[in-house]
Write a protein that holds these residues in place. Sequence first.
Motif, PDB file in Angstrom:
ATOM      1  N   GLU A  61       0.823  -1.223   0.000  1.00  0.00           N
ATOM      2  CA  GLU A  61       0.000   0.000   0.000  1.00  0.00           C
ATOM      3  C   GLU A  61       0.856   1.273   0.000  1.00  0.00           C
ATOM      4  O   GLU A  61       0.417   2.346   0.362  1.00  0.00           O
ATOM      5  N   GLU A 186      -9.949  -8.279  -3.984  1.00  0.00           N
ATOM      6  CA  GLU A 186     -10.584  -8.403  -2.668  1.00  0.00           C
ATOM      7  C   GLU A 186      -9.544  -8.668  -1.580  1.00  0.00           C
ATOM      8  O   GLU A 186      -9.652  -8.138  -0.468  1.00  0.00           O
ATOM      9  N   ARG A 189      -8.049  -5.382  -0.767  1.00  0.00           N
ATOM     10  CA  ARG A 189      -8.985  -4.545  -0.008  1.00  0.00           C
ATOM     11  C   ARG A 189      -8.984  -4.937   1.467  1.00  0.00           C
ATOM     12  O   ARG A 189      -8.957  -4.079   2.353  1.00  0.00           O
ATOM     13  N   ILE A 190      -8.999  -6.256   1.733  1.00  0.00           N
ATOM     14  CA  ILE A 190      -9.020  -6.742   3.114  1.00  0.00           C
ATOM     15  C   ILE A 190      -7.716  -6.388   3.835  1.00  0.00           C
ATOM     16  O   ILE A 190      -7.719  -5.973   4.993  1.00  0.00           O
ATOM     17  N   LYS A 192      -5.742  -3.870   3.162  1.00  0.00           N
ATOM     18  CA  LYS A 192      -5.751  -2.428   3.408  1.00  0.00           C
ATOM     19  C   LYS A 192      -6.630  -2.098   4.608  1.00  0.00           C
ATOM     20  O   LYS A 192      -6.272  -1.250   5.445  1.00  0.00           O
ATOM     21  N   GLU A 193      -7.773  -2.754   4.712  1.00  0.00           N
ATOM     22  CA  GLU A 193      -8.686  -2.536   5.840  1.00  0.00           C
ATOM     23  C   GLU A 193      -8.013  -2.897   7.162  1.00  0.00           C
ATOM     24  O   GLU A 193      -8.115  -2.158   8.149  1.00  0.00           O
ATOM     25  N   GLN A 194      -7.302  -4.030   7.172  1.00  0.00           N
ATOM     26  CA  GLN A 194      -6.613  -4.447   8.394  1.00  0.00           C
ATOM     27  C   GLN A 194      -5.445  -3.514   8.706  1.00  0.00           C
ATOM     28  O   GLN A 194      -5.175  -3.208   9.880  1.00  0.00           O
ATOM     29  N   ASN A 196      -5.235  -0.285   7.983  1.00  0.00           N
ATOM     30  CA  ASN A 196      -5.789   0.963   8.504  1.00  0.00           C
ATOM     31  C   ASN A 196      -6.256   0.791   9.949  1.00  0.00           C
ATOM     32  O   ASN A 196      -6.076   1.696  10.768  1.00  0.00           O
ATOM     33  N   ALA A 197      -6.853  -0.365  10.226  1.00  0.00           N
ATOM     34  CA  ALA A 197      -7.314  -0.619  11.601  1.00  0.00           C
ATOM     35  C   ALA A 197      -6.135  -0.678  12.577  1.00  0.00           C
ATOM     36  O   ALA A 197      -6.242  -0.225  13.725  1.00  0.00           O
TER      37      ALA A 197
END
Length: 201
Positions: A61, A186, A189-190, A192-194, A196-197
């Motif tokens: 990322e 996908e 995306r997952i 990146k979500e983790q 950011n969290a």
Amino acid sequence: MRISKKIIMIAFFAVSAAAILSILLAVVRNRAEAHKKAQRKLEFTEDGLLAEMRSSPLWDEGQGEWVFYDTVYQVYNDGSQVFFAENFQDGYTVELPPVTSRIPREEVLAIQEVIEENEFMELPEDMSNNTVCDGGEMHLTVYTASQSHTSGGNNPFGAEGTERLSAVCSAIRGPYTDAQVAYRIEVDRILKEQYNARNHK
């Protein structure tokens, strides 16, 4: 000036001998090629795993925090294909159902022929090209009824045997399907979500 019958006969037999020798050489070459082809012949199962291609992409990322994982592509002798990702590092997890599809029997037989023609089972296990520092890893394993063989390594497409390995990989892998591309998107995306969290608590 008349040419004697003896000279004519000698010339005739010389030409005949050359023709016969040429035919015999062609027969010998054909038999040698047939013998070589028979030696390359492999026995595959009816529905077992034919090949597994495993590569190691990474996700970053652009943040400098790399997440390594494996993408796995499998093709079976009955035509089944399976694509999935696993072995996510650093505590990242992605749980998605694998992408499955099927190819015709004719394509399976064509893949088997490419494996034989390129003598994949004789390729070195480690074909790493260590002159390339940023190359990814790829390993291809082929399964027959009696054995398996793995070849690949770090950026393996620059070493001796590259053409043979590339030919087999191309025959087995083929282009990514739309479903496989969507799967990879996908996964990103997952991740990146983790990410950011983790970094925006």
